[in-house]
Design a protein around this motif. Sequence first.
Motif, PDB file in Angstrom:
ATOM      1  N   PHE A 112       0.836  -1.105   0.382  1.00  0.00           N
ATOM      2  CA  PHE A 112       0.228  -0.326   0.109  1.00  0.00           C
ATOM      3  C   PHE A 112       1.063   0.959  -0.040  1.00  0.00           C
ATOM      4  O   PHE A 112       0.926   2.164  -1.159  1.00  0.00           O
ATOM      5  CB  PHE A 112      -1.149   0.111   1.325  1.00  0.00           C
ATOM      6  CG  PHE A 112      -1.769   0.697   0.904  1.00  0.00           C
ATOM      7  CD1 PHE A 112      -2.521   1.502   0.852  1.00  0.00           C
ATOM      8  CD2 PHE A 112      -1.535   2.389   1.912  1.00  0.00           C
ATOM      9  CE1 PHE A 112      -3.331   2.442   0.531  1.00  0.00           C
ATOM     10  CE2 PHE A 112      -2.556   3.403   2.472  1.00  0.00           C
ATOM     11  CZ  PHE A 112      -2.909   3.257   1.732  1.00  0.00           C
ATOM     12  N   GLY A 113       2.044   1.379   1.362  1.00  0.00           N
ATOM     13  CA  GLY A 113       3.064   2.473   0.800  1.00  0.00           C
ATOM     14  C   GLY A 113       3.173   2.469  -0.721  1.00  0.00           C
ATOM     15  O   GLY A 113       3.732   4.213  -0.856  1.00  0.00           O
ATOM     16  N   LEU A 114       4.208   1.588  -0.927  1.00  0.00           N
ATOM     17  CA  LEU A 114       4.519   1.385  -2.960  1.00  0.00           C
ATOM     18  C   LEU A 114       4.094   2.354  -3.551  1.00  0.00           C
ATOM     19  O   LEU A 114       3.775   2.790  -3.858  1.00  0.00           O
ATOM     20  CB  LEU A 114       5.413   0.235  -2.743  1.00  0.00           C
ATOM     21  CG  LEU A 114       6.428  -0.058  -2.170  1.00  0.00           C
ATOM     22  CD1 LEU A 114       6.409  -1.248  -2.344  1.00  0.00           C
ATOM     23  CD2 LEU A 114       7.978   0.498  -2.597  1.00  0.00           C
ATOM     24  N   GLY A 115       2.182   1.786  -3.482  1.00  0.00           N
ATOM     25  CA  GLY A 115       1.602   2.016  -4.400  1.00  0.00           C
ATOM     26  C   GLY A 115       0.905   3.709  -3.979  1.00  0.00           C
ATOM     27  O   GLY A 115       1.093   4.037  -4.881  1.00  0.00           O
ATOM     28  N   PHE A 116       0.960   4.232  -2.810  1.00  0.00           N
ATOM     29  CA  PHE A 116       0.778   6.176  -2.318  1.00  0.00           C
ATOM     30  C   PHE A 116       2.254   6.326  -3.018  1.00  0.00           C
ATOM     31  O   PHE A 116       2.107   7.678  -3.392  1.00  0.00           O
ATOM     32  CB  PHE A 116       0.716   5.572  -0.975  1.00  0.00           C
ATOM     33  CG  PHE A 116       0.508   7.000  -0.726  1.00  0.00           C
ATOM     34  CD1 PHE A 116      -1.373   7.846  -1.136  1.00  0.00           C
ATOM     35  CD2 PHE A 116       1.102   8.008  -0.320  1.00  0.00           C
ATOM     36  CE1 PHE A 116      -1.004   9.150  -0.622  1.00  0.00           C
ATOM     37  CE2 PHE A 116       1.085   9.478   0.109  1.00  0.00           C
ATOM     38  CZ  PHE A 116      -0.065  10.459   0.083  1.00  0.00           C
ATOM     39  N   LEU A 117       3.212   5.885  -2.828  1.00  0.00           N
ATOM     40  CA  LEU A 117       4.415   6.831  -2.845  1.00  0.00           C
ATOM     41  C   LEU A 117       4.780   6.640  -4.440  1.00  0.00           C
ATOM     42  O   LEU A 117       4.865   7.636  -5.556  1.00  0.00           O
ATOM     43  CB  LEU A 117       5.373   6.168  -2.548  1.00  0.00           C
ATOM     44  CG  LEU A 117       6.941   7.009  -3.033  1.00  0.00           C
ATOM     45  CD1 LEU A 117       6.975   7.602  -2.779  1.00  0.00           C
ATOM     46  CD2 LEU A 117       7.929   5.354  -2.600  1.00  0.00           C
ATOM     47  N   VAL A 118       4.188   6.030  -5.232  1.00  0.00           N
ATOM     48  CA  VAL A 118       4.154   5.843  -6.837  1.00  0.00           C
ATOM     49  C   VAL A 118       3.086   7.000  -7.347  1.00  0.00           C
ATOM     50  O   VAL A 118       3.170   7.431  -7.994  1.00  0.00           O
ATOM     51  CB  VAL A 118       4.215   4.158  -7.905  1.00  0.00           C
ATOM     52  CG1 VAL A 118       3.706   4.622  -9.071  1.00  0.00           C
ATOM     53  CG2 VAL A 118       5.123   3.622  -7.693  1.00  0.00           C
ATOM     54  N   PHE A 119       1.772   6.657  -6.555  1.00  0.00           N
ATOM     55  CA  PHE A 119       0.898   7.563  -6.970  1.00  0.00           C
ATOM     56  C   PHE A 119       1.329   9.255  -6.669  1.00  0.00           C
ATOM     57  O   PHE A 119       0.961   9.924  -7.590  1.00  0.00           O
ATOM     58  CB  PHE A 119      -0.008   7.519  -6.433  1.00  0.00           C
ATOM     59  CG  PHE A 119      -1.655   8.320  -6.270  1.00  0.00           C
ATOM     60  CD1 PHE A 119      -2.686   8.134  -7.098  1.00  0.00           C
ATOM     61  CD2 PHE A 119      -1.952   9.290  -4.687  1.00  0.00           C
ATOM     62  CE1 PHE A 119      -3.460   8.984  -7.950  1.00  0.00           C
ATOM     63  CE2 PHE A 119      -3.425  10.139  -5.682  1.00  0.00           C
ATOM     64  CZ  PHE A 119      -3.981  10.327  -6.210  1.00  0.00           C
ATOM     65  N   ALA A 120       2.096   8.930  -5.514  1.00  0.00           N
ATOM     66  CA  ALA A 120       2.516  10.346  -5.202  1.00  0.00           C
ATOM     67  C   ALA A 120       3.308  11.384  -6.414  1.00  0.00           C
ATOM     68  O   ALA A 120       3.055  12.587  -7.130  1.00  0.00           O
ATOM     69  CB  ALA A 120       3.083  10.916  -3.316  1.00  0.00           C
ATOM     70  N   CYS A 121       3.747  10.640  -6.903  1.00  0.00           N
ATOM     71  CA  CYS A 121       5.182  10.558  -8.244  1.00  0.00           C
ATOM     72  C   CYS A 121       4.437  11.212  -9.195  1.00  0.00           C
ATOM     73  O   CYS A 121       4.756  12.460  -9.621  1.00  0.00           O
ATOM     74  CB  CYS A 121       5.993   9.525  -7.972  1.00  0.00           C
ATOM     75  SG  CYS A 121       7.074   9.531  -6.324  1.00  0.00           S
ATOM     76  N   THR A 122       3.430  10.693  -9.127  1.00  0.00           N
ATOM     77  CA  THR A 122       2.593  10.716 -10.824  1.00  0.00           C
ATOM     78  C   THR A 122       2.373  11.800 -10.413  1.00  0.00           C
ATOM     79  O   THR A 122       2.300  12.563 -11.692  1.00  0.00           O
ATOM     80  CB  THR A 122       1.245   9.155 -11.281  1.00  0.00           C
ATOM     81  OG1 THR A 122       2.391   8.312 -11.241  1.00  0.00           O
ATOM     82  CG2 THR A 122       1.511  10.069 -12.538  1.00  0.00           C
TER      83      THR A 122
END
Length: 137
Positions: A112-122
């Motif tokens: 979940f944290g990795l997914g949120f990080l990718v979303f925030a970077c996008t």
Amino acid sequence: MNALIIFTWVLIANPSNIQFSTESLMVESNSGYLQLEWNAETNAISYVLQQSADANFNEFKTIYQGPDQATFISGLDNGTYYFRVGNESGHWSDTLTLNVKHQSLSLAYTLFGLGFLVFACTVFIVIKGVRTSTTHS
């Protein structure tokens, strides 16, 4: 009581030709869901799929009854489950054993944290791109 004795006699006297379509009768799941399929040589009109917490089916619940030769099961907690399928003639398949062990909660939080990080970077890249393109226009 007589019906139980007759039913038991039918089960013993008539070997089953119903089989699950899995490679093994021991199945593992890390998600708590499973599609069960079965084959039968006879032209049965209806099948009954039972689930139990013990291999002897002393207590069971019927989770499917109908003409299809497959069903989808979901929402299973960690644990061991036993399944068998039978037809209207009283023939039962061998017992399929399902062991459910879900992924750990720490792995779920990490993903979940990795997914949120990718979303925030996008989102950051999109906003920066919009600002850059409006200043150059």
